[in-house]
Design an enzyme around this catalytic site. Structure first.
Site, PDB file in Angstrom:
ATOM      1  N   LYS A   1      14.116  61.642 -32.607  1.00  0.00           N
ATOM      2  CA  LYS A   1      14.596  60.921 -31.422  1.00  0.00           C
ATOM      3  C   LYS A   1      13.816  59.624 -31.318  1.00  0.00           C
ATOM      4  O   LYS A   1      12.663  59.552 -31.769  1.00  0.00           O
ATOM      5  CB  LYS A   1      14.352  61.763 -30.163  1.00  0.00           C
ATOM      6  CG  LYS A   1      15.190  61.371 -28.975  1.00  0.00           C
ATOM      7  CD  LYS A   1      16.566  62.013 -28.995  1.00  0.00           C
ATOM      8  CE  LYS A   1      17.477  61.460 -27.930  1.00  0.00           C
ATOM      9  NZ  LYS A   1      18.730  62.212 -27.823  1.00  0.00           N
TER      10      LYS A   1
ATOM     11  N   ASP B   1      22.206  57.260 -27.216  1.00  0.00           N
ATOM     12  CA  ASP B   1      21.798  58.190 -26.147  1.00  0.00           C
ATOM     13  C   ASP B   1      21.882  57.367 -24.854  1.00  0.00           C
ATOM     14  O   ASP B   1      22.596  56.349 -24.822  1.00  0.00           O
ATOM     15  CB  ASP B   1      20.380  58.738 -26.404  1.00  0.00           C
ATOM     16  CG  ASP B   1      20.005  59.896 -25.481  1.00  0.00           C
ATOM     17  OD1 ASP B   1      20.516  61.002 -25.679  1.00  0.00           O
ATOM     18  OD2 ASP B   1      19.204  59.699 -24.542  1.00  0.00           O
TER      19      ASP B   1
HETATM   20  P1  NDP Z   1      24.806  57.241 -20.565  1.00  0.00           P
HETATM   21  O1  NDP Z   1      23.814  56.153 -20.616  1.00  0.00           O
HETATM   22  O2  NDP Z   1      26.192  56.999 -21.018  1.00  0.00           O
HETATM   23  O3  NDP Z   1      24.907  57.814 -19.052  1.00  0.00           O
HETATM   24  C1  NDP Z   1      23.790  58.324 -18.401  1.00  0.00           C
HETATM   25  C2  NDP Z   1      24.204  58.745 -17.002  1.00  0.00           C
HETATM   26  O4  NDP Z   1      23.119  59.447 -16.406  1.00  0.00           O
HETATM   27  C3  NDP Z   1      24.487  57.567 -16.099  1.00  0.00           C
HETATM   28  O5  NDP Z   1      25.440  57.962 -15.132  1.00  0.00           O
HETATM   29  C4  NDP Z   1      23.126  57.307 -15.449  1.00  0.00           C
HETATM   30  O6  NDP Z   1      23.194  56.672 -14.201  1.00  0.00           O
HETATM   31  C5  NDP Z   1      22.632  58.712 -15.271  1.00  0.00           C
HETATM   32  N1  NDP Z   1      21.165  58.723 -15.279  1.00  0.00           N
HETATM   33  C6  NDP Z   1      20.334  58.285 -16.266  1.00  0.00           C
HETATM   34  N2  NDP Z   1      19.054  58.414 -15.913  1.00  0.00           N
HETATM   35  C7  NDP Z   1      19.082  58.929 -14.662  1.00  0.00           C
HETATM   36  C8  NDP Z   1      18.067  59.312 -13.748  1.00  0.00           C
HETATM   37  N3  NDP Z   1      16.777  59.161 -14.053  1.00  0.00           N
HETATM   38  N4  NDP Z   1      18.471  59.842 -12.570  1.00  0.00           N
HETATM   39  C9  NDP Z   1      19.776  59.996 -12.261  1.00  0.00           C
HETATM   40  N5  NDP Z   1      20.788  59.647 -13.091  1.00  0.00           N
HETATM   41  C10 NDP Z   1      20.428  59.144 -14.264  1.00  0.00           C
HETATM   42  O7  NDP Z   1      24.138  58.471 -21.344  1.00  0.00           O
HETATM   43  P2  NDP Z   1      24.834  59.732 -22.013  1.00  0.00           P
HETATM   44  O8  NDP Z   1      25.994  60.173 -21.196  1.00  0.00           O
HETATM   45  O9  NDP Z   1      24.993  59.461 -23.439  1.00  0.00           O
HETATM   46  O10 NDP Z   1      23.638  60.824 -21.898  1.00  0.00           O
HETATM   47  C11 NDP Z   1      23.504  61.682 -20.764  1.00  0.00           C
HETATM   48  C12 NDP Z   1      22.657  62.890 -21.174  1.00  0.00           C
HETATM   49  O11 NDP Z   1      23.287  63.589 -22.252  1.00  0.00           O
HETATM   50  C13 NDP Z   1      21.236  62.581 -21.665  1.00  0.00           C
HETATM   51  O12 NDP Z   1      20.381  63.639 -21.292  1.00  0.00           O
HETATM   52  C14 NDP Z   1      21.412  62.579 -23.178  1.00  0.00           C
HETATM   53  O13 NDP Z   1      20.196  62.845 -23.842  1.00  0.00           O
HETATM   54  C15 NDP Z   1      22.386  63.733 -23.330  1.00  0.00           C
HETATM   55  N6  NDP Z   1      23.118  63.752 -24.590  1.00  0.00           N
HETATM   56  C16 NDP Z   1      23.880  62.692 -24.975  1.00  0.00           C
HETATM   57  C17 NDP Z   1      24.575  62.749 -26.166  1.00  0.00           C
HETATM   58  C18 NDP Z   1      25.542  61.694 -26.579  1.00  0.00           C
HETATM   59  O14 NDP Z   1      26.246  61.913 -27.550  1.00  0.00           O
HETATM   60  N7  NDP Z   1      25.625  60.570 -25.899  1.00  0.00           N
HETATM   61  C19 NDP Z   1      24.426  63.890 -27.080  1.00  0.00           C
HETATM   62  C20 NDP Z   1      23.678  64.997 -26.527  1.00  0.00           C
HETATM   63  C21 NDP Z   1      23.017  64.894 -25.341  1.00  0.00           C
HETATM   64  P3  NDP Z   1      22.799  55.097 -14.060  1.00  0.00           P
HETATM   65  O15 NDP Z   1      23.998  54.359 -14.535  1.00  0.00           O
HETATM   66  O16 NDP Z   1      22.493  54.919 -12.623  1.00  0.00           O
HETATM   67  O17 NDP Z   1      21.587  54.885 -14.938  1.00  0.00           O
END
Ligand code: NDP
Length: 451
Positions: free
Chosen positions: A130, A170
């Protein structure tokens, strides 16, 4: 060493804490895995004597580097970048890159550790890694993001490679950022190779990679419900996040006949009692991804919805819940509230969204609860398929990939059953996923001797 001489779990965890001071997320992730693995290893002398868990919990290497870039006003900005290469016993390191101000070495070490088990569960030959930076893409211009990505890759390129380490996206890293990083890699090395996944379709990307994590989480949820002879038709779902994983999870819930009630971001959550249908999901995707807007503005577009500032959505009664935002966003009290309100199943789209207290609450209540390393593995699985397509220099058809994703999620579900079936109709998916993932990596490590 006699079996009775082995260190016990508290002593092992004391050591982990001592060696990793100020790294609470990493310690938390190791604790969650160690709780199950210690029980599993009780009568397995070789895992003990070869210190397998101790070795998996010590990354192969952690590379930390300075990332300098210039903002649009000509100011010099300095960020820290990392790549954590946790374990490559079963394949090249593989795992996403996160750009978020909350990124620390602890966060990336926990993610790389989890990724090691997740990747093993997919059945594909991928090790765990990562990376990321404490860079905050919010409020930055596209040109600033481009300059940052280029500078980040100017150091990262020497540590990665199609058979060495293959990063992906991510939080804060989507197709656009992957494009900027791939462009810089290609420019520096003069090598067009599958060194990153999540690429655009015109330049080596795979169909359904974007959708795969969210869709996969819902396929996993459907597999869990099927063990109780239930499906998603008519079920209400509470989802957190509004990024890649959350919106695609919502889309698949709707396709399978469920009703999505909430989405959120770091500002709060929206509750739409009419259900967030495909048209509304499309609005959120455009709003969050292309306009870089806030979820709060949903209520202006869809006035029947309400916005609750500064809160997570776990108090909204539902049949199923999918935390899809970030780590430690669902705490013990949230878990208790979900259960009190009748929630039957939880599938994690995010990595470690439930804290240890919450995990224990779900386990004690014996509900259907899937940890992220099992339920969100669809994204990395399709990344693995992207690597295969790059090696073959071909692109597979969408139907083939959809079927492969479904089969991989069913395969992970079966692996969880193999080690997590506790009898009496209760499946401990956390234990099942931890043991199945661990065993594959551990057996490969045994074959290599002490390295
Ligand atoms: P994105 O950047 O597309 O979206 C992240 C979302 O989570 C946004 O809505 C963001 O809100 C919110 N968020 C981020 N940090 C915080 C926080 N500290 N508190 C509250 N809300 C938060 O990311 P992904 O959808 O790709 O990833 C989301 C999760 O899924 C992560 O844990 C990632 O590790 C996991 N994941 C992702 C994969 C992928 O293929 N993309 C694969 C496997 C796991 P805001 O816009 O306000 O920041």
């Amino acid at each position: 060493m006699a079996v009775s001489d082995h260190v016990d779990l508290p002593t092992f965890m004391e050591g982990v804490k001592k060696r990793n001071p100020y790294q609470p997320e990493f310690v938390q992730a190791v604790q969650e895995v160690a709780e199950d693995i210690f029980e599993f290893m009780q009568d397995k002398e070789e895992y003990h004597s070869q210190q397998i868990l101790r070795r998996i919990a010590e990354p192969d290497r952690v590379v930390s580097f300075r990332v300098c870039w210039e903002d649009d006003n000509g100011n010099v900005r300095v960020q820290r970048g990392w790549r954590v290469q946790n374990n490559n016993a079963i394949g090249p390191y593989k795992g996403g890159i996160r750009f978020h101000p909350s990124v620390t070495e602890s966060v990336l070490k926990f993610l790389a550790f989890e990724q090691t088990f997740k990747n093993a569960l997919t059945g594909l030959p991928m090790g765990g890694g990562k990376g990321g930076s404490n860079f905050n893409p919010k409020g930055k211009s596209v040109r600033e993001i481009m300059r940052f990505c280029q500078s980040f890759m100017t150091e990262l390129y020497r540590h990665i490679g199609a058979d060495i380490d293959v990063p992906a996206g991510d939080i804060g890293v989507g197709g656009r950022e992957i494009g900027f990083m791939f462009g810089q890699y290609k420019r520096i090395t003069n090598n067009f190779t599958g060194v990153l996944t999540g690429k655009g379709l015109e330049w080596g990307g795979s169909l359904i990679r974007t959708e795969a994590t969210g869709y996969g989480a819902v396929y996993f949820l459907a597999n869990m419900l099927a063990t109780k002879s239930e499906d998603l038709t008519g079920k209400t779902a509470v989802i957190s996040g509004s990024g890649n994983v959350a919106t695609h999870a919502a889309e698949k819930i709707v396709q399978l006949g469920g009703k999505v009630l909430t989405l959120s971001d770091s500002g709060g959550y929206i509750h739409d009692p009419d259900g967030i249908d495909q048209e509304k999901i499309d609005w959120v995707k455009t709003h969050k991804t292309h306009r870089r807007g806030r979820i709060e503005e949903y209520v202006t577009a869809f006035p029947k919805a309400t916005f609750v500032a500064g809160k997570t959505p776990w108090g909204v009664p539902c049949d199923v819940a999918l935390p899809c935002a970030t780590q430690n966003e669902l705490l013990g009290d949230d878990a208790r509230m979900l259960i009190a309100n009748g929630c039957k199943a939880v599938a994690e789209g995010a990595n470690m969204p439930t804290d240890l207290d919450g995990v224990h609450v779900f386990k004690a209540a014996k509900i259907l609860y899937a940890p992220g390393k099992a339920s969100n593995a669809g994204g990395v699985a399709v990344s693995g398929l992207e690597m295969s397509q790059n090696s073959e220099r071909r692109s597979w058809k969408e139907e083939e990939l959809q079927q492969m994703l479904k089969d991989i999620m069913s395969g992970i579900h079966k692996s969880c059953l193999a080690y997590g079936d506790q009898g009496g109709g209760y499946i401990d998916y956390v234990k099942g996923a931890n043991i199945a993932g661990f065993k594959k990596v551990a057996d490969a490590m045994l074959a290599f001797g002490v390295v």
